[in-house]
Design an enzyme around this catalytic site. Sequence first.
Site, mmCIF file in Angstrom:
data_model
loop_
_atom_site.group_PDB
_atom_site.id
_atom_site.type_symbol
_atom_site.label_atom_id
_atom_site.label_comp_id
_atom_site.label_asym_id
_atom_site.label_seq_id
_atom_site.Cartn_x
_atom_site.Cartn_y
_atom_site.Cartn_z
ATOM 1 N N ASN A 7 -12.622 -24.513 -2.192
ATOM 2 C CA ASN A 7 -11.659 -23.757 -2.999
ATOM 3 C C ASN A 7 -12.080 -23.938 -4.458
ATOM 4 O O ASN A 7 -11.806 -24.972 -5.067
ATOM 5 C CB ASN A 7 -10.251 -24.306 -2.742
ATOM 6 C CG ASN A 7 -9.182 -23.540 -3.505
ATOM 7 O OD1 ASN A 7 -9.493 -22.678 -4.333
ATOM 8 N ND2 ASN A 7 -7.940 -23.858 -3.231
ATOM 9 N N ARG A 92 -12.215 -20.103 0.071
ATOM 10 C CA ARG A 92 -10.967 -19.426 -0.261
ATOM 11 C C ARG A 92 -11.277 -18.392 -1.348
ATOM 12 O O ARG A 92 -11.832 -18.736 -2.395
ATOM 13 C CB ARG A 92 -9.950 -20.425 -0.796
ATOM 14 C CG ARG A 92 -8.694 -19.735 -1.231
ATOM 15 C CD ARG A 92 -7.754 -20.662 -1.942
ATOM 16 N NE ARG A 92 -6.565 -19.916 -2.313
ATOM 17 C CZ ARG A 92 -5.859 -20.158 -3.405
ATOM 18 N NH1 ARG A 92 -6.214 -21.119 -4.228
ATOM 19 N NH2 ARG A 92 -4.802 -19.445 -3.662
ATOM 20 N N HIS A 182 -0.782 -16.039 -1.012
ATOM 21 C CA HIS A 182 -0.429 -17.122 -0.071
ATOM 22 C C HIS A 182 -0.559 -16.675 1.387
ATOM 23 O O HIS A 182 0.047 -17.266 2.270
ATOM 24 C CB HIS A 182 1.028 -17.621 -0.273
ATOM 25 C CG HIS A 182 1.301 -18.278 -1.582
ATOM 26 N ND1 HIS A 182 2.452 -18.034 -2.305
ATOM 27 C CD2 HIS A 182 0.596 -19.171 -2.300
ATOM 28 C CE1 HIS A 182 2.439 -18.748 -3.411
ATOM 29 N NE2 HIS A 182 1.315 -19.462 -3.428
ATOM 30 N N ARG A 243 6.214 -19.439 -13.948
ATOM 31 C CA ARG A 243 6.174 -17.965 -13.944
ATOM 32 C C ARG A 243 7.579 -17.399 -13.770
ATOM 33 O O ARG A 243 8.404 -17.977 -13.062
ATOM 34 C CB ARG A 243 5.299 -17.468 -12.792
ATOM 35 C CG ARG A 243 3.828 -17.657 -13.026
ATOM 36 C CD ARG A 243 3.044 -17.301 -11.772
ATOM 37 N NE ARG A 243 2.358 -18.464 -11.262
ATOM 38 C CZ ARG A 243 1.795 -18.546 -10.054
ATOM 39 N NH1 ARG A 243 1.851 -17.532 -9.227
ATOM 40 N NH2 ARG A 243 1.189 -19.651 -9.682
ATOM 41 N N GLU A 386 -3.723 -24.579 4.790
ATOM 42 C CA GLU A 386 -4.599 -23.440 4.508
ATOM 43 C C GLU A 386 -6.058 -23.777 4.812
ATOM 44 O O GLU A 386 -6.812 -22.936 5.294
ATOM 45 C CB GLU A 386 -4.443 -23.027 3.034
ATOM 46 C CG GLU A 386 -3.081 -22.397 2.766
ATOM 47 C CD GLU A 386 -2.667 -22.421 1.306
ATOM 48 O OE1 GLU A 386 -2.214 -23.486 0.839
ATOM 49 O OE2 GLU A 386 -2.799 -21.393 0.624
#
Length: 400
Positions: A7, A92, A182, A243, A386
Amino acid sequence: MNILVINAGSSSLKYQLFDMETETVLAKGLCERIGLDGHLKHTPLGNGKPVFDEDVALKDHSVAIQAVIDKLVSEEYGVVGSMAEIDAVGHRVVHGGESFNESTLITDEVLKAIEDCIPLAPLHNPANITGIKACQEVMGPDVPQIAVFDTAFHQTMPEKAFMYPIPYEYYREDKIRRYGFHGTSHRYVAARAAELIGKPAEELKLISCHMGNGSSICAVDGGKSVDTSMGFTPLAGLPMGTRCGDIDAGIMEYIMNKYDMGIGEMMTVLNKKSGMVGISERSSDFRDLIDASAEGSHKSGLALDMFCYDVAKTIGSYVVALGGVDAIIFTAGVGENSRPVRNGVCKYLSAIGADMDPEKNSACKGECDIATDDSKVRLWVIPTNEELVIARDTKAIAEK
Ligand code: ADP
């Protein structure tokens, strides 16, 4: 078969090496400050070897990958005999646009298509591409490299869910639509929920709540994503650590005019200074907010209330979208660990027939169903994984 999962961020690179016979992690680690000075933390697992945690010069991602491989094969910290024992690499990749609805072997054409998605994810895709190229350079052309996209799972959303009500030409010309993110996490927990419930995924209506630093909710019908709260970018949907999530677009014009602010500064406010940290004026970390709220901080409590309320409202809307729901899943840093946040969300859910058992919620560790015995809707906490999904996809494609 051993699979390396990568990743890559702009100045960091996380990795895990899996033994796929047993689906166990042999070693994991993190390179940081790539291109600045460099630090590598490498943790071998289960073979008694020591952790390596030191500054090392990492001038670019190729040097970082080489440093990782050196550690994976080293006498002192290693877990495999040589680089030849790494059979394939799974990467990823954040944005696959409309080009990718599943994981794929990286060829020159695929790399070009990932590059074409850079305008859609200008911060993430270039870093992911750098990681891919670095692995190709260090490991050579014979080791298959596979891309696993955050957006791919959501490519099954119907048009009515992914289109924005702005002039159609922006979709036609500029591919502006909801993509969602996601996806790898939502896919993993939804599949795992079906296993735990003991029914085929095709027969289940699920709502997956990935609640971490970034958060998104996904409606999963028969194993397929049919709606999700993040949008064209990961700024949309729920309020998050820093955010804003969904706001009235008119607010931007008002603030920019009033404070003579440019769009760059405005976006920094919405991406980095809003959400939990913006409301609490304290922290983006849910643990800090829970502690502060317990000590009487109104704004920390308000930030948490706003988050839980929005999660619950989104779940409610997805019950309507799905025409019912069998189970709601909580995952990621906050969803897996925060009893108060799960509690704060679930207090709204009696209206849809989901009743949380407070004792089960308090005792929950790892995978558990925290609904009361007679709740019509199950409430599952499922730690996401993941990296395992990336490793499984990589194995399946590499074997072909
Ligand atoms: P990401 O991968 O999006 O960076 P994570 O899924 O790791 O994020 O989630 C990070 C968030 O999880 C942080 O805001 C942190 O506060 C929260 N978190 C982790 N452990 C706990 C806990 N025990 N209680 C509450 N929040 C927690």
